[in-house]
Design a protein around this motif. Sequence first.
Motif, PDB file in Angstrom:
ATOM      1  N   LYS A 204       0.838  -1.196   0.000  1.00  0.00           N
ATOM      2  CA  LYS A 204       0.000   0.000   0.000  1.00  0.00           C
ATOM      3  C   LYS A 204       0.874   1.248   0.000  1.00  0.00           C
ATOM      4  N   ASN A 205       1.037   1.842  -1.171  1.00  0.00           N
ATOM      5  CA  ASN A 205       1.899   3.022  -1.281  1.00  0.00           C
ATOM      6  C   ASN A 205       1.109   4.284  -0.944  1.00  0.00           C
ATOM      7  N   TYR A 206       0.571   4.332   0.252  1.00  0.00           N
ATOM      8  CA  TYR A 206      -0.236   5.467   0.684  1.00  0.00           C
ATOM      9  C   TYR A 206       0.665   6.559   1.269  1.00  0.00           C
ATOM     10  N   GLY A 207       0.226   7.809   1.114  1.00  0.00           N
ATOM     11  CA  GLY A 207       0.967   8.934   1.684  1.00  0.00           C
ATOM     12  C   GLY A 207       0.594   9.223   3.117  1.00  0.00           C
ATOM     13  N   VAL A 208      -0.327   8.441   3.677  1.00  0.00           N
ATOM     14  CA  VAL A 208      -0.748   8.594   5.078  1.00  0.00           C
ATOM     15  C   VAL A 208      -0.681   7.218   5.732  1.00  0.00           C
ATOM     16  N   LYS A 209      -0.803   7.201   7.056  1.00  0.00           N
ATOM     17  CA  LYS A 209      -0.837   5.917   7.769  1.00  0.00           C
ATOM     18  C   LYS A 209      -2.102   5.153   7.381  1.00  0.00           C
ATOM     19  N   LEU A 210      -2.009   3.844   7.321  1.00  0.00           N
ATOM     20  CA  LEU A 210      -3.124   3.015   6.879  1.00  0.00           C
ATOM     21  C   LEU A 210      -4.267   3.032   7.892  1.00  0.00           C
ATOM     22  N   LYS A 211      -5.460   3.297   7.413  1.00  0.00           N
ATOM     23  CA  LYS A 211      -6.646   3.326   8.270  1.00  0.00           C
ATOM     24  C   LYS A 211      -7.224   1.920   8.433  1.00  0.00           C
ATOM     25  N   PRO A 212      -8.094   1.731   9.422  1.00  0.00           N
ATOM     26  CA  PRO A 212      -8.643   0.386   9.689  1.00  0.00           C
ATOM     27  C   PRO A 212      -9.374  -0.236   8.507  1.00  0.00           C
ATOM     28  N   ASN A 213     -10.001   0.576   7.644  1.00  0.00           N
ATOM     29  CA  ASN A 213     -10.749  -0.013   6.530  1.00  0.00           C
ATOM     30  C   ASN A 213      -9.839  -0.817   5.598  1.00  0.00           C
ATOM     31  N   VAL A 214      -8.563  -0.407   5.470  1.00  0.00           N
ATOM     32  CA  VAL A 214      -7.614  -1.157   4.643  1.00  0.00           C
ATOM     33  C   VAL A 214      -7.384  -2.540   5.243  1.00  0.00           C
ATOM     34  N   HIS A 240      -2.057   3.216  11.172  1.00  0.00           N
ATOM     35  CA  HIS A 240      -2.629   4.219  12.071  1.00  0.00           C
ATOM     36  C   HIS A 240      -2.886   3.536  13.421  1.00  0.00           C
ATOM     37  N   PRO A 241      -2.835   4.270  14.538  1.00  0.00           N
ATOM     38  CA  PRO A 241      -3.101   3.642  15.838  1.00  0.00           C
ATOM     39  C   PRO A 241      -4.413   2.852  15.874  1.00  0.00           C
ATOM     40  N   ASP A 242      -5.456   3.348  15.199  1.00  0.00           N
ATOM     41  CA  ASP A 242      -6.719   2.611  15.164  1.00  0.00           C
ATOM     42  C   ASP A 242      -6.562   1.294  14.402  1.00  0.00           C
ATOM     43  N   SER A 243      -5.679   1.286  13.405  1.00  0.00           N
ATOM     44  CA  SER A 243      -5.448   0.062  12.637  1.00  0.00           C
ATOM     45  C   SER A 243      -4.713  -0.975  13.476  1.00  0.00           C
ATOM     46  N   ARG A 244      -3.852  -0.512  14.353  1.00  0.00           N
ATOM     47  CA  ARG A 244      -3.170  -1.460  15.239  1.00  0.00           C
ATOM     48  C   ARG A 244      -4.187  -2.181  16.116  1.00  0.00           C
ATOM     49  N   GLU A 245      -5.175  -1.450  16.571  1.00  0.00           N
ATOM     50  CA  GLU A 245      -6.226  -2.076  17.378  1.00  0.00           C
ATOM     51  C   GLU A 245      -7.064  -3.024  16.531  1.00  0.00           C
ATOM     52  N   ALA A 246      -7.301  -2.669  15.276  1.00  0.00           N
ATOM     53  CA  ALA A 246      -8.039  -3.558  14.375  1.00  0.00           C
ATOM     54  C   ALA A 246      -7.270  -4.856  14.145  1.00  0.00           C
ATOM     55  N   ALA A 247      -5.951  -4.760  14.009  1.00  0.00           N
ATOM     56  CA  ALA A 247      -5.125  -5.956  13.820  1.00  0.00           C
ATOM     57  C   ALA A 247      -5.152  -6.832  15.062  1.00  0.00           C
ATOM     58  N   ARG A 248      -5.116  -6.206  16.234  1.00  0.00           N
ATOM     59  CA  ARG A 248      -5.187  -6.988  17.467  1.00  0.00           C
ATOM     60  C   ARG A 248      -6.546  -7.684  17.588  1.00  0.00           C
ATOM     61  N   GLY A 249      -7.605  -6.979  17.184  1.00  0.00           N
ATOM     62  CA  GLY A 249      -8.934  -7.577  17.229  1.00  0.00           C
ATOM     63  C   GLY A 249      -9.058  -8.769  16.295  1.00  0.00           C
ATOM     64  N   ALA A 250      -8.481  -8.679  15.106  1.00  0.00           N
ATOM     65  CA  ALA A 250      -8.530  -9.796  14.157  1.00  0.00           C
ATOM     66  C   ALA A 250      -7.782 -11.003  14.702  1.00  0.00           C
TER      67      ALA A 250
END
Length: 296
Positions: A204-214, A240-250
């Motif tokens: 993911k060549n995004y210019g921002v931190k990856l959001k949970p939807n990704v 993104h910090p919210d994505s880290r929580e999404a990864a932990r949830g998965a």
Amino acid sequence: MVANARDQLKADHAVLVISLRRETIEAHEAIFKDITLLCLDDLFSTALECDVTILNELVDITRELNSGLAEFDRRTDISPAPPPLRLDVLRTKPAPGAAPPPPPETQGHRLAEELLEITPGRSTKPQKLSSGRPAAVSWRLYEIVAEECFQYLFGTDLTNWQRQDHVGGKDKRFDSLAKVSGDDVFSRSLIEDFRTRYVLFEFKNYGVKLKPNVLHVTEKYLFPTAMRSTAIILSPLGFHPDSREAARGAMRDAGKLMLDVTSDDLAAMLRAKDEGNAAGARFEPLLDAFLLDLGR
């Protein structure tokens, strides 16, 4: 069984070839009286003297045996196997006056420079790298270079690479998929602890931190029951910090592992690979940090 077969065939000799190392059966060698026993280390020694190609094939077979599916169901109590054979150590010293050995591998440094040179973002303007690689839009260039990076990084520990396959419709696809074939600690952790034989890669060549939807989209491509429960997600800036929580949830809810790797992380790993460091040794700390941070 070998002795009986020899007697029935009225053979003069009998040879038994096994995949164990001699040190594991020394106490039982009396059983093999009048039978020539060839152990794994005997095969390695013989192949080293006659044909490096055969030696490489033996290493591949051993790696596959050590990471075999039969070890999913139970762990053995035998002592750990010795470290894998290194052909560069086994090769004899060059004779006086012989040509000097080739310089250290530099492919990792070259790939790291290419990866970090790619402009983050989904620009539609083609980008040309200083290495001379054919120009392409930045997101596609990122995918191409990233896959080469991981293929070089993991070498034979990951094989059977598949690229850009569709999942559940033409509008849904993953970037790359590879089979775990190594016998290092990281590979065995994936096979034995996470029950996965295949690793999904998303670039993911995004210019921002990856959001949970990704991460939610990537999670849909993971199927623990099909031995595909692990994804490595590469991006310039990471989760993104919210994505880290999404990864932990998965991980907690479905046993799906999604590891966060930044372009800087991968570049450091590539340079270390040139110095002889295995990819698994760099991924083990990432896996440990993720699991230690896993809450309720």
